[in-house]
Design a protein around this motif. Structure first.
Motif, PDB file in Angstrom:
ATOM      1  N   TRP A 222       3.622  10.168 -24.404  1.00 47.44           N
ATOM      2  CA  TRP A 222       2.754   9.603 -23.372  1.00 47.44           C
ATOM      3  C   TRP A 222       2.270  10.711 -22.447  1.00 47.44           C
ATOM      4  O   TRP A 222       3.037  11.584 -22.047  1.00 47.44           O
ATOM      5  CB  TRP A 222       3.484   8.549 -22.552  1.00 47.44           C
ATOM      6  N   TYR A 223       0.993  10.652 -22.097  1.00 47.24           N
ATOM      7  CA  TYR A 223       0.389  11.572 -21.130  1.00 47.24           C
ATOM      8  C   TYR A 223      -0.192  10.748 -19.982  1.00 47.24           C
ATOM      9  O   TYR A 223      -1.014   9.852 -20.223  1.00 47.24           O
ATOM     10  CB  TYR A 223      -0.717  12.407 -21.776  1.00 47.24           C
ATOM     11  N   ILE A 224       0.257  11.032 -18.772  1.00 47.42           N
ATOM     12  CA  ILE A 224      -0.257  10.340 -17.589  1.00 47.42           C
ATOM     13  C   ILE A 224      -1.530  11.047 -17.144  1.00 47.42           C
ATOM     14  O   ILE A 224      -1.499  12.233 -16.799  1.00 47.42           O
ATOM     15  CB  ILE A 224       0.775  10.321 -16.451  1.00 47.42           C
ATOM     16  N   ASP A 225      -2.635  10.337 -17.143  1.00 44.97           N
ATOM     17  CA  ASP A 225      -3.916  10.937 -16.777  1.00 44.97           C
ATOM     18  C   ASP A 225      -4.154  10.913 -15.270  1.00 44.97           C
ATOM     19  O   ASP A 225      -4.614  11.903 -14.686  1.00 44.97           O
ATOM     20  CB  ASP A 225      -5.065  10.219 -17.495  1.00 44.97           C
ATOM     21  N   ALA A 226      -3.863   9.771 -14.641  1.00 46.27           N
ATOM     22  CA  ALA A 226      -4.137   9.658 -13.201  1.00 46.27           C
ATOM     23  C   ALA A 226      -3.323   8.519 -12.604  1.00 46.27           C
ATOM     24  O   ALA A 226      -2.904   7.591 -13.310  1.00 46.27           O
ATOM     25  CB  ALA A 226      -5.629   9.420 -12.952  1.00 46.27           C
ATOM     26  N   VAL A 227      -3.087   8.605 -11.301  1.00 49.30           N
ATOM     27  CA  VAL A 227      -2.458   7.526 -10.550  1.00 49.30           C
ATOM     28  C   VAL A 227      -3.296   7.262  -9.305  1.00 49.30           C
ATOM     29  O   VAL A 227      -3.830   8.202  -8.699  1.00 49.30           O
ATOM     30  CB  VAL A 227      -0.996   7.873 -10.165  1.00 49.30           C
ATOM     31  N   ARG A 228      -3.438   6.005  -8.943  1.00 48.70           N
ATOM     32  CA  ARG A 228      -4.179   5.605  -7.749  1.00 48.70           C
ATOM     33  C   ARG A 228      -3.212   4.963  -6.767  1.00 48.70           C
ATOM     34  O   ARG A 228      -2.519   3.993  -7.112  1.00 48.70           O
ATOM     35  CB  ARG A 228      -5.291   4.619  -8.120  1.00 48.70           C
ATOM     36  N   VAL A 229      -3.139   5.503  -5.575  1.00 46.86           N
ATOM     37  CA  VAL A 229      -2.241   4.992  -4.540  1.00 46.86           C
ATOM     38  C   VAL A 229      -2.933   3.837  -3.837  1.00 46.86           C
ATOM     39  O   VAL A 229      -3.959   4.017  -3.174  1.00 46.86           O
ATOM     40  CB  VAL A 229      -1.876   6.105  -3.534  1.00 46.86           C
ATOM     41  N   MET A 230      -2.366   2.636  -3.953  1.00 43.92           N
ATOM     42  CA  MET A 230      -3.022   1.435  -3.433  1.00 43.92           C
ATOM     43  C   MET A 230      -2.637   1.119  -1.998  1.00 43.92           C
ATOM     44  O   MET A 230      -3.466   0.642  -1.218  1.00 43.92           O
ATOM     45  CB  MET A 230      -2.685   0.238  -4.336  1.00 43.92           C
ATOM     46  N   HIS A 231      -1.371   1.347  -1.635  1.00 39.59           N
ATOM     47  CA  HIS A 231      -0.896   1.005  -0.297  1.00 39.59           C
ATOM     48  C   HIS A 231      -0.690   2.261   0.545  1.00 39.59           C
ATOM     49  O   HIS A 231      -0.579   3.369   0.018  1.00 39.59           O
ATOM     50  CB  HIS A 231       0.419   0.226  -0.373  1.00 39.59           C
ATOM     51  N   GLN A 232      -0.641   2.066   1.839  1.00 40.52           N
ATOM     52  CA  GLN A 232      -0.395   3.175   2.752  1.00 40.52           C
ATOM     53  C   GLN A 232       0.966   3.802   2.471  1.00 40.52           C
ATOM     54  O   GLN A 232       1.946   3.100   2.186  1.00 40.52           O
ATOM     55  CB  GLN A 232      -0.448   2.680   4.198  1.00 40.52           C
ATOM     56  N   ILE A 233       1.034   5.124   2.536  1.00 37.49           N
ATOM     57  CA  ILE A 233       2.292   5.837   2.319  1.00 37.49           C
ATOM     58  C   ILE A 233       3.180   5.663   3.547  1.00 37.49           C
ATOM     59  O   ILE A 233       2.841   6.120   4.645  1.00 37.49           O
ATOM     60  CB  ILE A 233       2.024   7.331   2.046  1.00 37.49           C
ATOM     61  N   GLN A 234       4.294   4.970   3.362  1.00 46.35           N
ATOM     62  CA  GLN A 234       5.238   4.714   4.445  1.00 46.35           C
ATOM     63  C   GLN A 234       6.648   5.001   3.944  1.00 46.35           C
ATOM     64  O   GLN A 234       6.953   4.804   2.768  1.00 46.35           O
ATOM     65  CB  GLN A 234       5.160   3.263   4.913  1.00 46.35           C
TER      66      GLN A 234
ATOM     67  N   LEU B  49      10.263   5.595  -0.058  1.00 43.34           N
ATOM     68  CA  LEU B  49       8.937   5.008   0.134  1.00 43.34           C
ATOM     69  C   LEU B  49       9.092   3.499   0.132  1.00 43.34           C
ATOM     70  O   LEU B  49       9.933   2.961  -0.592  1.00 43.34           O
ATOM     71  CB  LEU B  49       7.990   5.419  -1.005  1.00 43.34           C
ATOM     72  N   LYS B  50       8.297   2.800   0.930  1.00 42.99           N
ATOM     73  CA  LYS B  50       8.400   1.344   0.933  1.00 42.99           C
ATOM     74  C   LYS B  50       7.041   0.708   0.673  1.00 42.99           C
ATOM     75  O   LYS B  50       5.989   1.321   0.896  1.00 42.99           O
ATOM     76  CB  LYS B  50       8.977   0.844   2.254  1.00 42.99           C
ATOM     77  N   ASN B  51       7.104  -0.522   0.159  1.00 43.51           N
ATOM     78  CA  ASN B  51       5.908  -1.294  -0.182  1.00 43.51           C
ATOM     79  C   ASN B  51       5.003  -0.496  -1.122  1.00 43.51           C
ATOM     80  O   ASN B  51       3.844  -0.204  -0.819  1.00 43.51           O
ATOM     81  CB  ASN B  51       5.148  -1.689   1.092  1.00 43.51           C
ATOM     82  N   CYS B  52       5.553  -0.125  -2.262  1.00 41.99           N
ATOM     83  CA  CYS B  52       4.863   0.755  -3.212  1.00 41.99           C
ATOM     84  C   CYS B  52       3.979  -0.046  -4.173  1.00 41.99           C
ATOM     85  O   CYS B  52       4.392  -1.096  -4.660  1.00 41.99           O
ATOM     86  CB  CYS B  52       5.876   1.546  -4.029  1.00 41.99           C
ATOM     87  N   ARG B  53       2.811   0.471  -4.430  1.00 44.92           N
ATOM     88  CA  ARG B  53       1.918  -0.123  -5.445  1.00 44.92           C
ATOM     89  C   ARG B  53       0.974   0.966  -5.949  1.00 44.92           C
ATOM     90  O   ARG B  53       0.285   1.617  -5.162  1.00 44.92           O
ATOM     91  CB  ARG B  53       1.123  -1.298  -4.892  1.00 44.92           C
ATOM     92  N   TYR B  54       0.956   1.141  -7.265  1.00 44.16           N
ATOM     93  CA  TYR B  54       0.150   2.195  -7.868  1.00 44.16           C
ATOM     94  C   TYR B  54      -0.558   1.679  -9.118  1.00 44.16           C
ATOM     95  O   TYR B  54       0.008   0.870  -9.864  1.00 44.16           O
ATOM     96  CB  TYR B  54       1.027   3.398  -8.263  1.00 44.16           C
ATOM     97  N   GLN B  55      -1.770   2.154  -9.324  1.00 45.45           N
ATOM     98  CA  GLN B  55      -2.473   1.934 -10.580  1.00 45.45           C
ATOM     99  C   GLN B  55      -2.346   3.210 -11.412  1.00 45.45           C
ATOM    100  O   GLN B  55      -2.501   4.310 -10.886  1.00 45.45           O
ATOM    101  CB  GLN B  55      -3.946   1.605 -10.342  1.00 45.45           C
ATOM    102  N   VAL B  56      -2.077   3.042 -12.700  1.00 46.96           N
ATOM    103  CA  VAL B  56      -1.818   4.184 -13.571  1.00 46.96           C
ATOM    104  C   VAL B  56      -2.714   4.118 -14.797  1.00 46.96           C
ATOM    105  O   VAL B  56      -2.912   3.041 -15.372  1.00 46.96           O
ATOM    106  CB  VAL B  56      -0.339   4.229 -14.013  1.00 46.96           C
ATOM    107  N   ARG B  57      -3.251   5.265 -15.168  1.00 46.55           N
ATOM    108  CA  ARG B  57      -4.019   5.396 -16.410  1.00 46.55           C
ATOM    109  C   ARG B  57      -3.328   6.439 -17.280  1.00 46.55           C
ATOM    110  O   ARG B  57      -2.991   7.526 -16.817  1.00 46.55           O
ATOM    111  CB  ARG B  57      -5.455   5.822 -16.123  1.00 46.55           C
TER     112      ARG B  57
END
Length: 238
Positions: free
Chosen positions: A55-67, A91-99
């Motif tokens: 597996w190769y991770i191309d990109a990640v998108r940070v959806m929530h504020q970094i806290q 980190l709390k309240n984490c949510r990420y989109q991954v490609r």
């Protein structure tokens, strides 16, 4: 570049702890501000993995504020097995989109008969819809995570309007012997480092061989898959 076996998913959880495992030897731990390449690859491997593919991770998108949130933890001491008090920064309240996408593991020619791209792609997408084959963790076991399919870039992210944010030197991942790509990484365990920058909420990862900072950890011979290995597994399954 768009790959034909591309997968896109969202991973989320209440807490995350993404650290450099080289320094994870006890005491206090402090998370990176964003997930590492290796952590996201581990999450995807928990969803679907075969030794035939890498597996190769191309990109990640940070959806929530970094806290972050600090918690008092009582980990086990390495020297005597007792407990000690330590503070972990999560980190709390984490949510990420991954490609991500997969490629054949050229170090495994004995598994070339399993190189059916459509089969592995469809199985991976199906496992994402089911939430993964194994439990999902955001960096460490106490940080339970969940996955679901998504369209990368859909929805509103907290950092969509931020031009750029740099994070300094950061751990990228570990190259194991069966994923080696050069004479230096063959039969060895090698750590990789890089300087990430988030642009409009998206971090684009370099491929492992594109990381310019490496640290040789130790020698590691590659485990072979042969008839003897499969025979043992077959006997255990009867």
């Amino acid at each position: 570049m768009r790959y034909p076996n591309l997968v896109e998913f969202e991973v989320f959880g209440d807490y995350g702890l993404f650290t450099d495992p080289i320094f994870r030897v006890g005491g206090e731990k402090c998370t990176y501000q964003v997930p590492t390449y290796e952590a996201l690859k581990g999450i995807l491997s928990s969803v679907y993995w075969k030794p035939t593919i890498i597996w190769y991770i191309d990109a990640v998108r940070v959806m929530h504020q970094i806290q972050t949130e600090v918690k008092g933890i009582r980990p086990i001491r390495y020297n005597d097995g007792g407990n000690e008090l330590a503070y972990y920064t999560y980190l709390k309240n984490c949510r990420y989109q991954v490609r991500a996408h997969f490629e054949w593991n050229e170090n495994r020619p004995e598994l070339s008969g399993d190189r059916n791209e459509n089969k592995h792609h469809e199985m991976a997408k199906r496992m994402i819809c089911k939430g993964g084959r194994r439990d999902i963790f955001l960096g460490t076991r106490e940080c339970q995570g969940y996955v679901e399919p998504c369209t990368f870039g859909a929805g509103e992210g907290f950092y969509d309007t931020l031009p750029e944010l740099s994070f300094g030197l950061m751990y990228h991942g570990i190259t194991y012997a069966d994923e080696s790509y050069s004479p230096e990484t063959k039969d060895a365990m090698t750590a990789r480092f890089w300087y990430p920058a988030m642009k409009q909420g998206i971090i684009t990862f370099p491929r492992p061989e594109e990381c310019t900072i490496h640290k040789h950890l130790r020698k590691m011979p590659m485990k072979s898959f042969g008839e003897g290995n499969f025979q043992v597994c077959g006997n255990l399954g009867r």
